[in-house]
Design a protein around this motif. Structure first.
Motif, mmCIF file in Angstrom:
data_model
loop_
_atom_site.group_PDB
_atom_site.id
_atom_site.type_symbol
_atom_site.label_atom_id
_atom_site.label_comp_id
_atom_site.label_asym_id
_atom_site.label_seq_id
_atom_site.Cartn_x
_atom_site.Cartn_y
_atom_site.Cartn_z
ATOM 1 N N ALA A 1 102.058 30.260 77.864
ATOM 2 C CA ALA A 1 103.191 29.422 78.267
ATOM 3 C C ALA A 1 104.519 30.042 77.838
ATOM 4 C CB ALA A 1 103.045 28.015 77.683
ATOM 5 N N ALA B 1 107.464 31.553 80.262
ATOM 6 C CA ALA B 1 108.833 31.049 80.148
ATOM 7 C C ALA B 1 109.819 32.205 79.961
ATOM 8 C CB ALA B 1 108.945 30.066 78.986
ATOM 9 N N THR C 1 114.703 29.119 87.009
ATOM 10 C CA THR C 1 114.583 27.858 86.295
ATOM 11 C C THR C 1 113.292 27.200 86.753
ATOM 12 O OG1 THR C 1 116.985 27.614 86.252
ATOM 13 C CG2 THR C 1 115.679 25.637 85.821
ATOM 14 N N VAL C 2 112.453 26.845 85.793
ATOM 15 C CA VAL C 2 111.169 26.231 86.119
ATOM 16 C C VAL C 2 111.236 24.751 85.753
ATOM 17 C CG1 VAL C 2 108.688 26.256 85.665
ATOM 18 C CG2 VAL C 2 109.964 28.406 85.715
ATOM 19 N N ASP C 3 110.910 23.919 86.700
ATOM 20 C CA ASP C 3 110.868 22.473 86.486
ATOM 21 C C ASP C 3 109.811 22.164 85.431
ATOM 22 O OD1 ASP C 3 110.398 19.712 86.621
ATOM 23 O OD2 ASP C 3 110.629 19.650 88.801
ATOM 24 N N GLU C 4 110.211 21.474 84.373
ATOM 25 C CA GLU C 4 109.288 21.154 83.278
ATOM 26 C C GLU C 4 108.077 20.356 83.746
ATOM 27 O OE1 GLU C 4 109.261 22.330 80.159
ATOM 28 O OE2 GLU C 4 110.964 23.549 80.770
ATOM 29 N N ALA C 5 108.227 19.603 84.819
ATOM 30 C CA ALA C 5 107.110 18.797 85.330
ATOM 31 C C ALA C 5 105.998 19.672 85.911
ATOM 32 C CB ALA C 5 107.608 17.812 86.382
ATOM 33 N N GLU D 1 112.786 33.431 82.540
ATOM 34 C CA GLU D 1 114.170 33.646 82.095
ATOM 35 C C GLU D 1 114.637 35.044 82.479
ATOM 36 O OE1 GLU D 1 116.664 33.995 77.947
ATOM 37 O OE2 GLU D 1 114.936 32.639 77.999
ATOM 38 N N ARG E 1 105.617 23.063 84.991
ATOM 39 C CA ARG E 1 105.311 24.171 84.076
ATOM 40 C C ARG E 1 103.838 24.173 83.648
ATOM 41 N NH1 ARG E 1 108.583 27.558 81.051
ATOM 42 N NH2 ARG E 1 110.370 26.247 81.542
ATOM 43 N N PRO E 2 103.243 23.044 83.221
ATOM 44 C CA PRO E 2 101.820 23.086 82.812
ATOM 45 C C PRO E 2 100.887 23.532 83.940
ATOM 46 C CG PRO E 2 102.854 21.065 82.045
ATOM 47 C CD PRO E 2 103.840 21.730 82.971
#
Length: 143
Positions: free
Chosen positions: A71, A75, A84-88, A79, A90-91
């Motif tokens: 993870a 990330a 930009t990765v949506d936190e929703a 960067e 990311r998993p």
């Protein structure tokens, strides 16, 4: 003179049997390049990538770092790419980047499917890690 390994079948086992097959010179293709699954081709690929590492569009990632913190590494890569990765999501992205998930979709994800007889084998040569993240230290020491 190189040993003739053209009639020798690739081993189905792991560990030293596989290493002993992989290290000696392997048959060449019609362009006189070593077959893709050989020490020669692997070293050539690594050397080529290493020589390009200072180029602004090249990012080398270390396998051990990916295994230790997939993870975090993804990330950092996002960067570096300016994404930009949506936190929703990311998993889900991290899960999709695991070996198990990629192995399950090998037909679609493995490179050079014209060369590989079994695309699933592209993901086979990893050290399986327990849920604690510890690898098989004996196997790591061997190789």
């Amino acid at each position: 003179m190189a040993a003739d390994t053209s009639s020798r079948a690739a081993p189905t086992g792991t560990g030293s049997e596989g290493l002993q097959y992989w290290c000696p010179p392997q048959p060449t293709d019609d362009q006189e390049s070593a077959v893709p699954e050989s020490l020669h081709q692997t070293v050539h690929h690594l050397y080529d990538a290493w020589n390009r590492q200072e180029q602004p569009n090249v990012k080398l990632l270390h396998y051990v770092d990916l295994c230790a913190d997939l993870a975090g590494q993804l990330a950092a890569l996002a960067e570096w790419l300016g994404m930009t990765v949506d936190e929703a999501v990311r998993p889900d992205l991290v899960e999709a980047a695991t070996f198990d998930a990629m192995e399950g979709r090998a037909e679609r994800l493995a490179p050079d499917t014209d060369i590989l007889k079994d695309p699933g084998k592209f993901f086979r040569s990893r050290i399986r890690r327990s849920s604690s993240g510890a690898g098989d230290r004996a196997a790591v020491g061997t190789f």
